[in-house]
Design a protein around this motif. Structure first.
Motif: not given
Length: 196
Positions: A103-132
Motif C-alpha cells: 500500500i502507498l498513499l495516492p500522492k506517492y504513486r507513479g514515482h516507482k516507489i511501489g516498484l522499489n519496495f515490492s522488489r525489496q519484499v521479493e529480495e527478502a523472500i529470495r534470501e530465505k532460500g526455501t520458498y518457490e
C-alpha cells in the motif's frame, strides 16, 4: 519528497504497528476495497505477523512519516481463508510466501516507489532460500461496478510487470463491513502468483 524505505524485523516492527494500522484503514477505505476499517482489528492482525520470525516488514517513509508498507509471512502462518484455496489445489504451503498488502498513499504513486519496495519484499523472500512462490490476494470487483471512480485504473499491469499472474482458480472470501453495509459480508478474493 525525502523517501526512505526500511526493511524491519518482527521485533523492530512493533513500534510501528499503530501507524501501519491507521495507514491500512485509510488505504482500504478507497475503491476497490471500500472497507469501513476497524483500527483494533488491524492492530491485532499486524501484531500476529510479529509473532513469526520469518515475517517481512518493508516500510516507506517520507521525512519520517509512514506513507507506504508491505508485510509478508509464510503462507503456512496465515488464516484458513487464505490457505484453503491452495490446499484444495494441491499446493505445498511450505513453499509459498504470502504478501498481505502493498500500500502507498495516492500522492506517492507513479514515482516507482511501489516498484522499489515490492522488489525489496521479493529480495527478502529470495534470501530465505526455501520458498518457490510469492502470492497475494485482491478483491474481485466487476468491471462495471458503479462505485468505481472514473479515473481508477486497476493495478493489473503493475503486477504483470513484476511477473505476477492472476489465478482465478485460487479464490476465497474475506469478510468485512463495506461502506454502506450494516454488517460485514463475504467479498470474493482472487490470488496472484509469481514463481521464484
Amino acid at each position: 519528497m525525502d523517501i526512505e524505505i526500511k526493511r524491519l524485523s518482527s521485533q523492530q516492527m512493533i513500534p510501528f504497528i499503530s501507524d501501519l494500522a491507521e495507514l491500512r484503514v485509510k488505504i482500504f477505505y478507497e475503491y476497490p476495497y471500500l472497507c469501513e476499517g476497524d483500527l483494533e482489528y488491524e492492530k491485532n492482525y499486524l501484531t500476529s505477523y510479529t509473532q513469526f520470525s520469518e515475517s517481512i516488514f518493508v516500510l516507506v517513509f517520507d521525512d519520517n512519516k509512514l506513507v507506504g508498507a508491505s508485510t509478508a509471512t509464510p503462507l503456512k502462518n496465515e488464516t484458513d481463508e487464505i490457505k484453503l484455496p491452495f490446499l484444495a489445489n494441491n499446493w505445498d504451503l511450505n513453499k509459498i510466501f504470502y504478501v498481505s498488502e502493498g500500500i502507498l498513499l495516492p500522492k506517492y504513486r507513479g514515482h516507482k516507489i511501489g516498484l522499489n519496495f515490492s522488489r525489496q519484499v521479493e529480495e527478502a523472500i529470495r534470501e530465505k532460500g526455501t520458498y518457490e512462490t510469492i502470492t497475494f490476494s485482491v478483491v474481485d470487483r466487476q468491471p462495471d461496478d458503479p462505485r468505481r471512480p472514473i479515473d481508477w485504473n486497476p493495478p493489473d499491469r503493475f503486477w504483470e510487470g513484476l511477473s505476477f499472474t492472476k489465478h482465478r482458480e485460487l479464490k476465497t472470501f474475506f469478510k468485512w463491513k463495506e461502506i454502506g453495509e450494516s454488517e460485514a459480508s463475504p467479498k470474493p478474493m482472487i490470488f496472484w502468483l509469481k514463481q521464484l
